[in-house]
Design an enzyme around this catalytic site. Structure first.
Site, PDB file in Angstrom:
ATOM      1  N   HIS A 106     -27.107  -3.612 -15.459  1.00 24.61           N
ATOM      2  CA  HIS A 106     -26.071  -3.356 -16.456  1.00 24.61           C
ATOM      3  C   HIS A 106     -26.020  -1.854 -16.737  1.00 24.61           C
ATOM      4  O   HIS A 106     -27.062  -1.208 -16.870  1.00 24.61           O
ATOM      5  CB  HIS A 106     -26.382  -4.101 -17.756  1.00 24.61           C
ATOM      6  CG  HIS A 106     -25.429  -3.760 -18.868  1.00 24.61           C
ATOM      7  ND1 HIS A 106     -24.174  -4.330 -18.961  1.00 24.61           N
ATOM      8  CD2 HIS A 106     -25.532  -2.892 -19.900  1.00 24.61           C
ATOM      9  CE1 HIS A 106     -23.555  -3.840 -20.017  1.00 24.61           C
ATOM     10  NE2 HIS A 106     -24.358  -2.956 -20.604  1.00 24.61           N
TER      11      HIS A 106
ATOM     12  N   GLU B 191       0.830  -1.206   0.000  1.00 23.45           N
ATOM     13  CA  GLU B 191       0.000   0.000   0.000  1.00 23.45           C
ATOM     14  C   GLU B 191       0.864   1.253   0.000  1.00 23.45           C
ATOM     15  O   GLU B 191       0.634   2.179  -0.781  1.00 23.45           O
ATOM     16  CB  GLU B 191      -0.933   0.003   1.216  1.00 23.45           C
ATOM     17  CG  GLU B 191      -2.093  -0.971   1.120  1.00 23.45           C
ATOM     18  CD  GLU B 191      -3.104  -0.819   2.237  1.00 23.45           C
ATOM     19  OE1 GLU B 191      -4.065  -1.607   2.255  1.00 23.45           O
ATOM     20  OE2 GLU B 191      -2.953   0.089   3.091  1.00 23.45           O
TER      21      GLU B 191
END
Length: 480
Positions: free
Chosen positions: A465, A200
């Site tokens: 969608h 990170e």
């Protein structure tokens, strides 16, 4: 020192379990004292999740700003190279402001609940008695007794151990806490450790402008992950310019120049080589904050690494002393600490006498690595499933994020999804998403696992969608 009237609950440490637990007991009408040595709200708010993810967001903005031309967006006609100027002091102040806000919320929660808060260091005298020194060791001393005692003191970064490290000024030797207080971006950052913390920070400071080298002893980044997932993350970081050296170990600091930069000897691929750096981040280990608690006086056992031993109900060997969070050992996730609070609250403050007793056995533990893209995981990895269930018909499905329409539309299609299932029953055993909003996609599958939903139901579901979730229509077609 006068012995005070016994408390119902004495809590050492105000982390993600300690603070809500103190409030819950106080709201239940019990006499509660919370002892905190450093700052209210624990590691997550002050040095962990809150500040690091705030910084990572600044890194993502810098990255997207640089990628503007990929989307047809330019900051100016004169700046076609789109160089980003980073104001590290502003980045740091934004982080500090959010931390202060979160910490203030925790302090208010305790005050409103009527919790007595003592800022000081605690150590056991007996299983029911604690000695507290307030005022940074220069203040008053108190002896407190309680019916139940709860330990939530967490961990801290391990002390750096490297030959010649004392040659460097302390400002250039960093851990996961001190690196967040830099007021300038390091020119050349060497990261020791390729685990969750290491990757990170490596990506963050690479995006802010550092030249970053990661040294990892293991054969892959994130050793817990399946090999292809770790390899995909490695390639993503390398595409951004992070240098990653696997099976490498820092030997020692060779020389330091007048401007503070240094040469580091590294064992890599059977040979010794030198790399240059201006700062070094040690991100390869943490230790529990137990050494000052005088646990022996209470009969509280620890393991070889100093973590407190507990049963599934979070009871220590002292019976009425309980332990919550990182100090009892891995996995060291904030959400584990908070779930420990949930277990203790349910067992000691039950809603009804008939309420079943809760424990930690079998709980489903998700996690997210906040690289960009995120790495979200829940359940078993493939190597764990095959080891744990040799009798099952283990199948896996892998699909690149480049086959997810929503990821293509946002032009953030790096990474992959991987699922592990029982091929006979359809049970989902584990799921990983290294991809855009990987943690959120993982949470969808986590809900299915919790509800006992078979993979076929996800495969046949009607998803909106375009969404990332609709990839769960197609993933299972790659089972083998």
């Amino acid at each position: 020192m006068a012995l005070q009237r016994p408390y119902d609950a004495l809590i050492i440490g105000s982390g993600q379990a300690g603070t809500p637990l103190a409030s819950a007991f106080a709201k239940a009408g019990q006499k509660v004292v919370l002892i905190e040595s450093t700052h209210i709200a624990g590691c997550c708010v002050n040095e962990g999740c809150t500040p690091t993810k705030t910084l990572i967001t600044s890194g993502r903005v810098a990255h997207l700003t640089q990628r503007g031309p990929d989307y047809g967006i330019h900051t100016s006609k004169e700046n076609e190279t789109n160089q980003v100027l980073v104001d590290m002091k502003k980045v740091r102040q934004r982080k500090r402001d959010i931390v202060e806000s979160f910490r203030g919320g925790s302090e208010k929660r305790l005050k409103d609940a009527g919790v007595e808060v003592l800022m000081g260091k605690a150590g056991f005298v007996s299983p029911t008695t604690v000695h507290v020194v307030t005022g940074g060791g220069q203040g008053s001393e108190k002896i407190l007794t309680a019916k139940n005692i709860f330990i939530n003191v967490g961990e801290r970064p391990a002390t750096p151990s490297l030959q010649g490290i004392k040659k460097l000024s302390k400002e250039r030797v960093l851990d996961s806490t001190s690196i967040q207080e830099l007021d300038a971006v390091p020119e050349k950052l060497v990261v020791i450790g390729g685990g969750y913390v290491g990757v990170e920070f490596a990506q963050l400071f690479g995006r802010l402008g550092s030249t970053v080298t990661v040294l990892q002893r293991a054969k892959q980044l994130l050793p817990r992950e399946d090999q292809e997932v770790a390899q995909a993350l490695k390639e993503i970081l390398e595409d951004e310019g992070v240098v990653i050296k696997l099976e490498s170990e820092a030997v020692g600091v060779d020389s330091v120049s007048e401007n503070g930069s240094f040469t580091l000897s590294v064992k890599h691929a059977g040979a010794e080589q030198q790399i240059e750096g201006t700062h070094i981040l040690f991100a390869a280990g943490r230790v529990p904050n137990t050494e000052s608690l005088n646990l022996e006086a209470a009969g509280i056992e620890t393991n070889a690494r100093g973590y407190i031993v507990a049963n599934e109900f979070l009871q220590t060997t002292a019976g009425h002393v309980y332990v919550l969070g990182d100090v009892k050992g891995p996995p060291a996730f904030t959400h584990i600490s908070y779930d420990d609070f949930r277990i203790i609250k349910a067992n000691l403050l039950p809603e009804s006498p008939e309420a079943p007793k809760l424990g930690t056995t079998g709980r489903l533990v998700p996690y997210v690595v906040y690289t960009d893209p995120q790495l979200g995981h829940v359940g078993l990895h493939e190597h764990e499933a095959r080891k744990q269930f040799p009798e099952k018909n283990i199948k896996t499905a892998k699909m690149p994020m480049a086959w997810v329409a929503r990821a293509l539309e946002t032009d953030e299609s790096k990474g992959l999804m991987k699922a592990v299932v029982d091929g006979d029953s359809g049970e989902i055993l584990g799921f990983t998403c290294l991809g855009i909003e990987g943690g959120e996609v993982m949470a969808v599958v986590q809900m299915a696992i919790m509800g006992g939903v078979r993979y076929q139901k996800l495969q046949d579901a009607v998803w909106a969608h375009p969404s990332l979730a609709e990839s769960l229509n197609n993933l299972w077609g790659f089972l083998e």
